[in-house]
Design an enzyme around this catalytic site. Structure first.
Site, PDB file in Angstrom:
ATOM      1  N   ASP A 166      -5.733  -0.470   5.697  1.00  0.00           N
ATOM      2  CA  ASP A 166      -6.603  -1.010   6.724  1.00  0.00           C
ATOM      3  C   ASP A 166      -7.523   0.065   6.932  1.00  0.00           C
ATOM      4  O   ASP A 166      -8.945  -0.428   7.133  1.00  0.00           O
ATOM      5  CB  ASP A 166      -5.626  -0.776   8.217  1.00  0.00           C
ATOM      6  CG  ASP A 166      -4.223  -1.507   8.239  1.00  0.00           C
ATOM      7  OD1 ASP A 166      -4.266  -2.360   7.359  1.00  0.00           O
ATOM      8  OD2 ASP A 166      -3.535  -1.290   9.034  1.00  0.00           O
TER       9      ASP A 166
ATOM     10  N   ASP B 138       0.927  -1.071   0.026  1.00  0.00           N
ATOM     11  CA  ASP B 138       0.109   0.015  -0.194  1.00  0.00           C
ATOM     12  C   ASP B 138       0.737   1.289   0.124  1.00  0.00           C
ATOM     13  O   ASP B 138       0.550   2.240  -0.673  1.00  0.00           O
ATOM     14  CB  ASP B 138      -0.932  -0.111   1.126  1.00  0.00           C
ATOM     15  CG  ASP B 138      -0.584   0.015   2.559  1.00  0.00           C
ATOM     16  OD1 ASP B 138       0.801  -0.292   2.613  1.00  0.00           O
ATOM     17  OD2 ASP B 138      -1.170   0.203   3.500  1.00  0.00           O
TER      18      ASP B 138
ATOM     19  N   SER C 149      -6.079  -5.077  12.669  1.00  0.00           N
ATOM     20  CA  SER C 149      -6.485  -3.464  12.588  1.00  0.00           C
ATOM     21  C   SER C 149      -7.529  -3.011  13.361  1.00  0.00           C
ATOM     22  O   SER C 149      -8.525  -2.344  12.781  1.00  0.00           O
ATOM     23  CB  SER C 149      -6.590  -3.419  10.957  1.00  0.00           C
ATOM     24  OG  SER C 149      -5.842  -2.451  10.716  1.00  0.00           O
ATOM     25  N   SER C 150      -7.405  -3.250  14.772  1.00  0.00           N
ATOM     26  CA  SER C 150      -8.358  -2.737  15.642  1.00  0.00           C
ATOM     27  C   SER C 150      -8.321  -1.277  15.688  1.00  0.00           C
ATOM     28  O   SER C 150      -9.383  -0.530  15.821  1.00  0.00           O
ATOM     29  CB  SER C 150      -8.183  -3.230  17.056  1.00  0.00           C
ATOM     30  OG  SER C 150      -6.965  -3.226  17.452  1.00  0.00           O
TER      31      SER C 150
HETATM   32  C1  GLA Z   1       0.104  -2.606   8.321  1.00  0.00           C
HETATM   33  C2  GLA Z   1      -0.163  -1.079   7.798  1.00  0.00           C
HETATM   34  C3  GLA Z   1      -0.715  -1.080   6.734  1.00  0.00           C
HETATM   35  C4  GLA Z   1      -0.039  -1.941   5.674  1.00  0.00           C
HETATM   36  C5  GLA Z   1       0.511  -3.366   6.092  1.00  0.00           C
HETATM   37  C6  GLA Z   1       1.403  -4.054   5.326  1.00  0.00           C
HETATM   38  O1  GLA Z   1      -1.188  -3.293   8.874  1.00  0.00           O
HETATM   39  O2  GLA Z   1      -0.722  -0.449   8.899  1.00  0.00           O
HETATM   40  O3  GLA Z   1      -0.983   0.038   5.832  1.00  0.00           O
HETATM   41  O4  GLA Z   1       1.266  -1.450   5.256  1.00  0.00           O
HETATM   42  O5  GLA Z   1       1.002  -3.180   7.655  1.00  0.00           O
HETATM   43  O6  GLA Z   1       0.755  -4.551   4.289  1.00  0.00           O
END
Ligand code: GLA
Length: 362
Positions: free
Chosen positions: A162, A30, A116-117
């Site tokens: 996320d 990303d 990703s909370s």
């Molecule tokens: C974390 C970051 C994302 C992404 C991932 C790896 O979750 O928050 O933005 O870069 O790592 O893909």
């Protein structure tokens, strides 16, 4: 733990929620303007808002049983309040007047496992403020503001995957995301498959420092190749001239983008699984963000006949692995892998499908 009715002495004025995310394919792409395929978790974070009667913001996390409060022009203390304060401040910077509020948070997303909370909390907060203040923000704007809240107020220099997933994905489809244009497309999962997520039980310790190091390496590689970002490298031969470890880092990003593009085409579930396995190998060998516990867990998952492919998901250095399974067999495969890993001294646990007793609890 207090209930919303006790907290608001009545009902909340606005109530929104957002899911976490599991990334099926496209890791560390990303922030290189590349492609990815996250899916929303069935678990979610709820945020409720009501008026404050003393001119201060009052925040309560029922999940943590923690509260904090702050005056409209003060910083929130470190902790969950920072993410919420970040959302409020960023709206204020856009000219929105946010009145002092009572804010109630509840989540059944496991913290620190890489689901990703934090993005779920930011997006749920912004959705609730959007509803309360009738701001008419669309899903992409919410994701952009949420990402800035994370970067500027929680101090994590993340990409946008996320927050885009928390804002736009659902738990039935993969969300194809182009991080440059922010174009999205909901795609069906490969036929007759379902998603399994197992936490390794190892917290993501080096994630922040190594994450920033990888970002810097990618920027340096792009600079040396004379392109705005690694997304613009389409011929694998081009990265071979780079010095190590930039060559390996760039090779991961370029091949990972290729894997996502292939996965968006008409491929079999088996091929999709192979691409996930290749992604893990690339993250382990070229990008060097795996750890022994994640390698062991992916191997245990692949040892079950219903697993088509498995890889670490999220930033790496701990957290969870995702597997694509034949439909109806994710529960079996999860129990199998957990037993195998834990018999050898590990502390893995299944996150998705959520344990039956906890299903549907908010
Ligand atoms: C974390 C970051 C994302 C992404 C991932 C790896 O979750 O928050 O933005 O870069 O790592 O893909």
């Amino acid at each position: 733990m207090r209930s919303p009715a006790e907290y608001f002495t009545g009902t909340a004025t606005a109530h929104s929620w957002a899911p976490g995310r599991v990334n099926l394919l496209g890791e560390h792409t990303d922030y290189n303007d590349g492609f990815m395929l996250p899916i929303a978790t069935p678990q979610r974070t709820d945020v409720m808002l009501g008026p404050s009667d003393d001119g201060r913001f009052h925040l309560y996390s029922a999940t943590l049983d923690e509260r904090c409060d702050f005056a409209p022009h003060d910083r929130a203390p470190p902790g969950f309040g920072r993410y919420i304060e970040g959302c409020i401040r960023l709206l204020e910077q856009r000219g929105v007047t946010v009145p002092p509020l009572r804010i109630y948070v509840h989540s059944n997303l496991a913290l620190g496992t890489g689901l990703s909370s934090s993005a779920a909390l930011e997006v749920a907060t912004l959705r609730a403020l959007n509803e309360l203040l009738k701001l008419n923000l669309d899903g992409v704007s919410i994701a952009r503001i949420a990402q800035q809240a994370e970067i500027q107020y929680a101090g994590v220099n993340c990409g946008i995957m996320d927050q885009m997933a928390a804002s736009l994905a659902d738990s039935e489809h993969m969300l194809f995301l182009d991080a440059r244009s922010l174009d999205t497309r909901l795609l069906p999962l490969p036929a007759n498959t379902e998603v399994l997520v197992v936490d390794s039980g190892v917290a993501r310790t080096l994630a922040a420092s190594k994450y920033n190091e990888r970002r810097a390496e990618c920027e340096q590689a792009a600079h040396m190749l004379g392109v705005p970002s690694l997304r613009d490298v389409t011929r694998l031969e081009d990265v071979e001239a780079l010095p190590s470890p930039l060559r390996e880092r760039a090779r991961h990003v370029v091949t990972e983008n290729m894997r996502v593009m292939e996965a968006c085409g008409e491929i079999s579930a088996g091929r999709f699984g192979q691409l996930m396995n290749e992604s893990h190998a690339s993250l382990r060998d070229d990008y060097e963000v795996s750890i022994a516990a994640l390698d062991t867990l992916t191997e245990a998952l692949r040892a079950h006949p219903a697993v088509l492919g498995a890889r670490l998901t999220g930033a790496g250095f701990g957290g969870a692995c995702v597997a694509l399974c034949r439909h109806g067999l994710a529960d079996d495969a999860g129990q199998f892998a957990v037993q195998r890993v834990n018999a050898a001294g590990g502390s893995a646990s299944v996150l998705i499908p959520p344990p039956r007793t906890k299903r549907g609890t908010i």
